[in-house]
Scaffold this active site. Structure first.
Site, PDB file in Angstrom:
ATOM      1  N   LYS A  38       0.816  -1.225   0.000  1.00  0.00           N
ATOM      2  CA  LYS A  38       0.000   0.000   0.000  1.00  0.00           C
ATOM      3  C   LYS A  38       0.852   1.279   0.000  1.00  0.00           C
ATOM      4  O   LYS A  38       0.471   2.275  -0.602  1.00  0.00           O
ATOM      5  CB  LYS A  38      -0.964  -0.002   1.191  1.00  0.00           C
ATOM      6  CG  LYS A  38      -2.068  -1.047   1.054  1.00  0.00           C
ATOM      7  CD  LYS A  38      -3.028  -1.013   2.231  1.00  0.00           C
ATOM      8  CE  LYS A  38      -4.031  -2.152   2.147  1.00  0.00           C
ATOM      9  NZ  LYS A  38      -4.980  -2.166   3.261  1.00  0.00           N
ATOM     10  N   ASP A  41      -9.835   2.327   2.706  1.00  0.00           N
ATOM     11  CA  ASP A  41      -9.936   1.712   4.039  1.00  0.00           C
ATOM     12  C   ASP A  41     -10.489   2.733   5.029  1.00  0.00           C
ATOM     13  O   ASP A  41     -11.189   2.375   5.987  1.00  0.00           O
ATOM     14  CB  ASP A  41      -8.552   1.249   4.536  1.00  0.00           C
ATOM     15  CG  ASP A  41      -8.067  -0.008   3.832  1.00  0.00           C
ATOM     16  OD1 ASP A  41      -8.898  -0.752   3.283  1.00  0.00           O
ATOM     17  OD2 ASP A  41      -6.837  -0.235   3.824  1.00  0.00           O
TER      18      ASP A  41
END
Ligand SMILES: NC(=O)c1ccc[n+]([C@@H]2O[C@H](COP(=O)([O-])OP(=O)(O)OC[C@H]3O[C@@H](n4cnc5c(N)ncnc54)[C@H](OP(=O)(O)O)[C@@H]3O)[C@@H](O)[C@H]2O)c1
Length: 301
Positions: free
Chosen positions: A63, A100
């Site tokens: 990420k 997220d």
């Protein structure tokens, strides 16, 4: 022409993202496909920049690397330094988001948890914790205490939140983070937490210890609710432990579906994601999988 999307990570073999996205494409009548690709670190940038994908998701351990590959990082990527969703804009530039953050916000809302003014104990200080701190501060919590096995990582997480508030040039935000975000070695006597949020990876492997025993020490009887970012069919051991103590508890499945739904809405603006169909697909896929193996400490998005 079929639009192609992919999940980049390592490992990705247990991912339930393809099932969720395929269900969504079918419901929305989109000519699109979604695959999971096991990806080495040095392949992340080239795959994202390649012409064959319209966009995709990124999971462990890529990420941060994905964030660096973006020409147009969104606000949540700039705040967290992490990207889990990217797409190619009409001008060819790579844009990205950290869904997220929104996924957690959405899951907490479905859980009926009101962040404004809440006192939160956050377990863990990895990539998922970055998204959690940002979502919680944006939601207006009054305090976040970060408890992590490696205290230096918790301190780095606090420093990052502080630096981000300072960059925004808001004295009020900087003060709020400086006062409200703290690193702790243990829950302290007299503390009462509206929410204990697990963002460690404990619970992925069978035989993992609980991320925190809610029936011991200062936290005993002082935890209003528990949220576990880890998810498992039937709930993680920590979720079952919390419920056994009469504590309201929720696992990370809705967060997972939430980040996927928000990703889809980035790729197809104006098309609301079919959350319930995606959730049903996720539940069915999860139920069809064998449980975690001892020592198998990772389950990707
Ligand atoms: N539901 C969702 O949508 C969603 C989204 C994102 C992530 N997640 C889940 O969140 C979890 C964390 O992901 P991440 O990206 O933050 O991973 P990460 O960056 O690798 O961080 C892992 C965290 O777990 C802690 N940890 C690992 N093993 C531990 C142990 N034996 N004892 C105590 N602490 C331990 C680490 O502590 P140290 O710093 O001391 O190593 C660190 O705080 C994963 O299970 C992931 O699947 C769920």
């Amino acid at each position: 022409m079929t639009l192609r999307f992919a999940l980049l990570g390592d490992p990705v073999r247990h991912s339930i993202s393809p099932a969720m996205h395929r269900a969504a494409f079918e419901v929305l009548g989109l000519d699109a496909e979604y695959t999971a690709r096991r990806t080495a670190p040095d392949e992340v940038g080239p795959i994202m920049q390649g012409a064959d994908l319209a966009g995709g998701n990124v999971t462990l351990p890529h990420k941060l690397r994905a964030a660096r590959a973006l020409a147009r990082p969104g606000a949540a990527v700039r705040a967290t330094g992490a990207c889990n969703c990217w797409w190619r804009r009409p001008d060819g530039e790579l844009a990205g988001d950290n869904t997220d953050v929104g996924g957690l916000r959405l899951a907490l809302s479905r859980f009926g948890f009101e962040p404004r003014g809440a006192r939160v104990l956050l377990l863990g200080a990895g990539g998922a914790a970055r998204a959690a701190v940002h979502a919680l501060l944006e939601g207006g919590v009054s305090s976040v205490e970060i408890l992590n096995r490696t205290p230096a990582r918790a301190q780095a997480l606090r420093d990052r939140a502080l630096a981000h508030a300072a960059e925004a040039d808001s004295a009020a935000d900087t003060h709020r983070v400086a006062e409200g975000v703290r690193v702790v070695a243990a829950p302290h006597a007299g503390a009462t937490y509206d929410l204990v949020l697990n963002s460690t990876s404990l619970g992925l492997a069978s035989g993992d210890p609980l991320p925190l025993d809610l029936d011991r020490g200062a936290v005993r009887g002082r935890c209003g609710a528990a949220f576990d970012m880890v998810y498992a069919a039937g709930g993680t051991a920590w979720i079952r432990h919390a419920r056994g103590l009469g504590i309201r508890a929720m696992g990370g499945l809705d967060m997972l579906v939430g980040q996927a739904a928000l990703s889809l809405e980035r790729w197809f603006p104006g098309r609301p994601a079919p959350f319930e169909a995606m959730r049903e697909a996720a539940v069915a896929e999860l139920a069809s999988r064998p449980g975690p193996e001892p020592g198998d400490g990772s389950r990707p998005a």
